[in-house]
Design a protein around this motif. Structure first.
Motif, PDB file in Angstrom:
ATOM      1  N   ASP A 165      -1.352 -60.816 -10.663  1.00 55.60           N
ATOM      2  CA  ASP A 165      -1.559 -59.945 -11.821  1.00 55.60           C
ATOM      3  C   ASP A 165      -0.731 -58.682 -11.569  1.00 55.60           C
ATOM      4  N   VAL A 166       0.513 -58.696 -12.044  1.00 55.49           N
ATOM      5  CA  VAL A 166       1.468 -57.654 -11.664  1.00 55.49           C
ATOM      6  C   VAL A 166       1.879 -56.821 -12.883  1.00 55.49           C
ATOM      7  N   ALA A 167       2.395 -55.637 -12.592  1.00 54.36           N
ATOM      8  CA  ALA A 167       2.966 -54.772 -13.628  1.00 54.36           C
ATOM      9  C   ALA A 167       4.461 -54.650 -13.343  1.00 54.36           C
ATOM     10  N   TYR A 168       5.276 -55.233 -14.188  1.00 52.63           N
ATOM     11  CA  TYR A 168       6.715 -55.276 -13.949  1.00 52.63           C
ATOM     12  C   TYR A 168       7.340 -53.897 -14.109  1.00 52.63           C
ATOM     13  N   PHE A 169       8.422 -53.673 -13.356  1.00 51.78           N
ATOM     14  CA  PHE A 169       9.218 -52.479 -13.602  1.00 51.78           C
ATOM     15  C   PHE A 169       9.701 -52.503 -15.049  1.00 51.78           C
ATOM     16  N   GLU A 170       9.797 -51.346 -15.643  1.00 54.72           N
ATOM     17  CA  GLU A 170      10.139 -51.234 -17.063  1.00 54.72           C
ATOM     18  C   GLU A 170      11.445 -51.953 -17.393  1.00 54.72           C
ATOM     19  N   GLY A 171      11.406 -52.771 -18.425  1.00 56.47           N
ATOM     20  CA  GLY A 171      12.597 -53.461 -18.906  1.00 56.47           C
ATOM     21  C   GLY A 171      12.961 -54.718 -18.149  1.00 56.47           C
ATOM     22  N   THR A 172      12.209 -55.036 -17.084  1.00 57.12           N
ATOM     23  CA  THR A 172      12.579 -56.167 -16.229  1.00 57.12           C
ATOM     24  C   THR A 172      12.444 -57.502 -16.943  1.00 57.12           C
ATOM     25  N   LEU A 173      11.337 -57.742 -17.603  1.00 60.48           N
ATOM     26  CA  LEU A 173      11.160 -59.025 -18.279  1.00 60.48           C
ATOM     27  C   LEU A 173      12.195 -59.236 -19.374  1.00 60.48           C
ATOM     28  N   GLU A 174      12.475 -58.189 -20.112  1.00 57.26           N
ATOM     29  CA  GLU A 174      13.471 -58.285 -21.185  1.00 57.26           C
ATOM     30  C   GLU A 174      14.849 -58.615 -20.609  1.00 57.26           C
ATOM     31  N   ALA A 175      15.185 -58.000 -19.478  1.00 55.58           N
ATOM     32  CA  ALA A 175      16.477 -58.277 -18.840  1.00 55.58           C
ATOM     33  C   ALA A 175      16.542 -59.717 -18.341  1.00 55.58           C
ATOM     34  N   LEU A 176      15.450 -60.206 -17.758  1.00 52.10           N
ATOM     35  CA  LEU A 176      15.424 -61.590 -17.289  1.00 52.10           C
ATOM     36  C   LEU A 176      15.591 -62.575 -18.433  1.00 52.10           C
ATOM     37  N   GLU A 177      14.995 -62.273 -19.570  1.00 54.14           N
ATOM     38  CA  GLU A 177      15.142 -63.139 -20.743  1.00 54.14           C
ATOM     39  C   GLU A 177      16.616 -63.267 -21.134  1.00 54.14           C
ATOM     40  N   VAL A 178      17.336 -62.159 -21.119  1.00 58.42           N
ATOM     41  CA  VAL A 178      18.755 -62.176 -21.474  1.00 58.42           C
ATOM     42  C   VAL A 178      19.558 -62.938 -20.420  1.00 58.42           C
ATOM     43  N   LEU A 179      19.317 -62.637 -19.142  1.00 55.37           N
ATOM     44  CA  LEU A 179      20.085 -63.268 -18.066  1.00 55.37           C
ATOM     45  C   LEU A 179      19.837 -64.771 -18.010  1.00 55.37           C
ATOM     46  N   ALA A 180      18.617 -65.208 -18.341  1.00 53.59           N
ATOM     47  CA  ALA A 180      18.297 -66.637 -18.313  1.00 53.59           C
ATOM     48  C   ALA A 180      19.065 -67.418 -19.366  1.00 53.59           C
ATOM     49  N   ARG A 181      19.562 -66.737 -20.398  1.00 52.71           N
ATOM     50  CA  ARG A 181      20.388 -67.404 -21.411  1.00 52.71           C
ATOM     51  C   ARG A 181      21.838 -67.520 -20.955  1.00 52.71           C
ATOM     52  N   ARG A 182      22.209 -66.781 -19.931  1.00 54.15           N
ATOM     53  CA  ARG A 182      23.596 -66.767 -19.462  1.00 54.15           C
ATOM     54  C   ARG A 182      23.798 -67.538 -18.159  1.00 54.15           C
TER      55      ARG A 182
END
Length: 229
Positions: free
Chosen positions: A105-122
């Protein structure tokens, strides 16, 4: 002509989220659970007693040093048995599940999940961790093609086994892969030693500690990777 990058490997703890508050909270939930169902544990055992139980287990089986889930379950079992609970194994399994749910049960650094979503498409993304976070419980399995940890591989970073296993799993050469993490030795130098490119996630802005090869890139946080890849 250089091979294009295809695989981004990520450390988890202290790269995608701060781990210290996670472990503190998980320990607190574990204690609350045991106080409710097995109150003799913390009534009769001190922190020093738990340390002694842990060291005894490690002395008997040094591989537990990178098998963190197994180590914690066994120490809980030893603690429960020491204070007289006959069903120590079952109680330890239940207590570990309370801890493990909180550990994921973690709290991600700000913007991390959004960045991973983009990188996973590339790129293909992989998680490489010395810890025991679980990408399925975290809900990250739709982003990461696979997850390797020290317990599963049988050796922790910076040893080459985990990096080599990731390359083998992806079917790629080291020149096609980048490893991204916060630890100068475990992440950067470990990955560089097998020929991978490296990114040091340096949130504090500390100078590179060396010795050994410096990272190919330095970023303050994961979202900054979008400016590179």
């Amino acid at each position: 002509m250089a091979e294009p990058l295809r695989l981004l490997c990520f450390d988890l703890d202290d790269t995608l989220w701060p781990v210290r508050p996670v472990i503190i909270r998980a320990e607190h939930r574990l204690r609350n659970h045991l106080d409710a169902v097995a109150p003799e544990v913390y009534r009769r055992l001190s922190a020093e007693d738990f340390t002694a139980l842990r060291e005894a287990r490690l002395a008997a089986d040094p591989s537990l040093r990178h098998r963190l889930s197994a180590l914690r379950r066994l120490v809980l079992e030893d603690a429960l048995r020491t204070v007289g609970y006959a069903d120590a194994e079952a109680r330890a399994a239940e207590a570990f599940e309370v801890f493990f749910n909180a550990r994921n049960d973690v709290a991600y650094f700000e913007g991390t999940l959004e960045a991973l979503e983009v990188l996973a498409r590339r790129y293909t993304l992989a998680a490489l961790s010395n810890g025991n976070a679980d990408i399925q419980r975290l809900g990250l399995d739709h982003l990461f093609a696979f997850h390797l940890n020290a317990e599963g591989v049988g050796a922790p970073k910076p040893q080459p086994a985990m990096f080599e296993a990731a390359l083998q799993r992806a079917g790629l050469g080291p020149e096609q892969a980048v490893h991204i993490g916060d630890h100068a030795v475990d992440d950067v130098q470990g990955a560089a030693a097998v020929g991978m490119k490296t990114v040091w996630v340096n949130e504090s802005g500390a100078p590179w500690p060396g010795p050994g090869p410096a990272p190919d890139w330095v970023v303050p946080h994961v979202p900054a990777l979008l400016e590179i890849f």
